[in-house]
Design a protein around this motif. Sequence first.
Motif, mmCIF file in Angstrom:
data_model
loop_
_atom_site.group_PDB
_atom_site.id
_atom_site.type_symbol
_atom_site.label_atom_id
_atom_site.label_comp_id
_atom_site.label_asym_id
_atom_site.label_seq_id
_atom_site.Cartn_x
_atom_site.Cartn_y
_atom_site.Cartn_z
ATOM 1 N N ARG A 36 0.103 11.909 -6.931
ATOM 2 C CA ARG A 36 -1.380 11.475 -6.621
ATOM 3 C C ARG A 36 -1.940 10.602 -7.547
ATOM 4 O O ARG A 36 -2.550 9.693 -6.808
ATOM 5 C CB ARG A 36 -2.077 12.850 -6.745
ATOM 6 C CG ARG A 36 -3.620 12.855 -6.210
ATOM 7 C CD ARG A 36 -4.369 14.095 -6.396
ATOM 8 N NE ARG A 36 -3.834 15.245 -5.397
ATOM 9 C CZ ARG A 36 -3.178 16.277 -6.193
ATOM 10 N NH1 ARG A 36 -3.124 16.452 -7.502
ATOM 11 N NH2 ARG A 36 -2.742 17.399 -5.354
ATOM 12 N N GLU A 37 -1.600 10.721 -8.566
ATOM 13 C CA GLU A 37 -2.209 9.328 -9.560
ATOM 14 C C GLU A 37 -1.471 8.043 -9.194
ATOM 15 O O GLU A 37 -2.186 7.090 -9.396
ATOM 16 C CB GLU A 37 -1.852 9.728 -11.132
ATOM 17 C CG GLU A 37 -2.552 11.023 -11.608
ATOM 18 C CD GLU A 37 -4.018 11.168 -11.088
ATOM 19 O OE1 GLU A 37 -4.838 10.093 -11.467
ATOM 20 O OE2 GLU A 37 -4.362 12.148 -10.286
ATOM 21 N N VAL A 38 -0.055 8.165 -8.902
ATOM 22 C CA VAL A 38 0.220 6.913 -8.350
ATOM 23 C C VAL A 38 -0.374 6.334 -7.185
ATOM 24 O O VAL A 38 -0.747 5.146 -7.166
ATOM 25 C CB VAL A 38 1.785 7.076 -8.026
ATOM 26 C CG1 VAL A 38 2.447 5.831 -7.365
ATOM 27 C CG2 VAL A 38 2.754 7.373 -9.311
ATOM 28 N N LEU A 39 -0.787 7.237 -6.182
ATOM 29 C CA LEU A 39 -1.322 6.851 -4.876
ATOM 30 C C LEU A 39 -2.657 6.459 -5.523
ATOM 31 O O LEU A 39 -3.360 5.284 -4.916
ATOM 32 C CB LEU A 39 -1.324 7.780 -3.921
ATOM 33 C CG LEU A 39 -0.035 8.308 -3.463
ATOM 34 C CD1 LEU A 39 0.032 9.323 -2.477
ATOM 35 C CD2 LEU A 39 0.732 6.910 -2.560
ATOM 36 N N ARG A 40 -3.465 7.050 -6.305
ATOM 37 C CA ARG A 40 -4.816 6.562 -6.657
ATOM 38 C C ARG A 40 -4.956 5.236 -7.090
ATOM 39 O O ARG A 40 -5.906 4.546 -7.047
ATOM 40 C CB ARG A 40 -5.472 7.443 -7.871
ATOM 41 C CG ARG A 40 -6.820 7.900 -7.603
ATOM 42 C CD ARG A 40 -7.268 8.579 -8.817
ATOM 43 N NE ARG A 40 -6.892 9.976 -8.994
ATOM 44 C CZ ARG A 40 -7.439 11.071 -8.430
ATOM 45 N NH1 ARG A 40 -8.512 10.751 -7.704
ATOM 46 N NH2 ARG A 40 -7.082 12.194 -8.656
ATOM 47 N N VAL A 59 4.985 14.615 1.844
ATOM 48 C CA VAL A 59 4.195 14.704 0.588
ATOM 49 C C VAL A 59 3.162 13.484 0.442
ATOM 50 O O VAL A 59 2.062 13.475 0.206
ATOM 51 C CB VAL A 59 4.977 14.412 -0.647
ATOM 52 C CG1 VAL A 59 4.573 14.220 -2.050
ATOM 53 C CG2 VAL A 59 6.111 15.891 -0.720
ATOM 54 N N ALA A 60 3.909 12.212 0.797
ATOM 55 C CA ALA A 60 2.922 11.100 0.792
ATOM 56 C C ALA A 60 1.763 11.225 1.596
ATOM 57 O O ALA A 60 0.387 11.026 1.573
ATOM 58 C CB ALA A 60 3.683 10.109 1.258
ATOM 59 N N GLY A 61 1.798 11.923 3.048
ATOM 60 C CA GLY A 61 0.850 11.997 3.831
ATOM 61 C C GLY A 61 -0.436 13.070 3.362
ATOM 62 O O GLY A 61 -1.261 12.729 3.810
ATOM 63 N N GLY A 68 -8.326 10.701 0.509
ATOM 64 C CA GLY A 68 -9.109 9.783 1.619
ATOM 65 C C GLY A 68 -8.433 8.308 1.758
ATOM 66 O O GLY A 68 -9.457 7.703 1.729
ATOM 67 N N LEU A 69 -7.383 8.451 1.372
ATOM 68 C CA LEU A 69 -6.756 6.646 1.288
ATOM 69 C C LEU A 69 -6.405 6.477 2.753
ATOM 70 O O LEU A 69 -5.884 5.341 2.823
ATOM 71 C CB LEU A 69 -5.938 6.599 0.303
ATOM 72 C CG LEU A 69 -6.350 6.631 -1.036
ATOM 73 C CD1 LEU A 69 -4.991 6.794 -2.037
ATOM 74 C CD2 LEU A 69 -7.224 5.679 -1.436
ATOM 75 N N PHE A 74 -1.181 0.382 3.410
ATOM 76 C CA PHE A 74 -0.317 -0.210 4.482
ATOM 77 C C PHE A 74 0.751 0.625 4.597
ATOM 78 O O PHE A 74 1.787 0.716 3.732
ATOM 79 C CB PHE A 74 -0.068 -1.544 4.091
ATOM 80 C CG PHE A 74 0.722 -2.323 5.201
ATOM 81 C CD1 PHE A 74 0.092 -3.365 5.791
ATOM 82 C CD2 PHE A 74 2.172 -2.186 5.454
ATOM 83 C CE1 PHE A 74 0.728 -3.939 6.948
ATOM 84 C CE2 PHE A 74 2.847 -2.788 6.354
ATOM 85 C CZ PHE A 74 2.181 -3.882 7.124
ATOM 86 N N MET A 75 0.862 1.493 5.605
ATOM 87 C CA MET A 75 1.928 2.339 5.902
ATOM 88 C C MET A 75 2.974 2.039 6.547
ATOM 89 O O MET A 75 2.986 1.879 7.647
ATOM 90 C CB MET A 75 1.157 3.681 6.531
ATOM 91 C CG MET A 75 -0.174 4.113 6.170
ATOM 92 S SD MET A 75 0.045 5.318 4.617
ATOM 93 C CE MET A 75 0.405 6.703 5.566
#
Length: 271
Positions: A36-40, A59-61, A68-69, A74-75
Amino acid sequence: MTKPIPATGEALPVIGVGTWQTFDVGADRKAREPLREVLRLLNKNIIDSSPMYGSSESVAGDLIAELGLHGSLFMATKVWTRGRDAGIRQMETSFERLRVQRMDLMQVHNLVDVETHTKTLRQWKEQKRVRYIGITHYTSSAYAEVERALKTKQYDFLQINYSLGERESEKRILDTAQSLGMAVIANRPFAEGALFRKVKGKALPGWAKDYGIESWAQYFLKWIVSHPAVSCAIPGTGNPKHMQDNLGAGRGALPDEAARKRMASEFDDLR
Ligand SMILES: NC(=O)c1ccc[n+]([C@@H]2O[C@H](COP(=O)([O-])OP(=O)(O)OC[C@H]3O[C@@H](n4cnc5c(N)ncnc54)[C@H](OP(=O)(O)O)[C@@H]3O)[C@@H](O)[C@H]2O)c1
């Protein structure tokens, strides 16, 4: 730092993230925390996944939804199966797992049944279900096949292995992709971590700071994204500190051709 996607001119950050192995943690809440912190830390950066990567898409989804990203990353994901109907089913599942209505980039993983899936993807692009389409591979033994596929001129993106440890794609593949107006995503930018083993305990060259390079990860990534044909690199990490480090390669000056040569030869000379 961004580079334009040749097909449209859209700006894409030069550093993204890969999810192979690192995001395959299933429902384990504790293991999801660092992810989660990586994505933030991301904003507009590419996140690359595949149905081949176990639970990574789900997990990513889930985490992207929690944060809320959606809409600000860019997916990118892939299709990795044989047959038209199986491909369609797998891609529909990826949309559900990543929780998107429209995929930014759908790639044919390792060219598996590439002709079949390309037909579907061209239709989906026309219907605006996917924004860009591409192909991927990870090994030089497949470059002849990759080159044949590129020359059909159907793709917006090529994802290929390129790093100081794996340079073969710069002989032909990168130039071919560039001349055909395709964006290039560099996968395995640390040769799956092998590059760090070679530099363990070694100091960075003093001049690296002239390019804003503060770590070996940034040295490896800046060397890659300064190649004129490369649009971005997707280091795999599940560690927020590493993600922050990697994103640092997207800031400051980029090495020119002479500096790239020096970076490569100093790396080669390390004992
Ligand atoms: N055929 C294909 O389509 C294909 C094939 C291969 C890869 N890929 C894509 O490319 C992505 C990247 O390739 P990869 O994951 O195989 O290998 P990689 O990015 O070359 O290396 C990943 C390794 O580097 C470590 N690492 C990352 N950042 C670091 C840092 N700043 N400092 C120290 N260590 C760091 C990671 O560990 P930590 O988790 O501890 O950071 C992990 O062990 C994949 O995740 C996948 O999305 C696609």
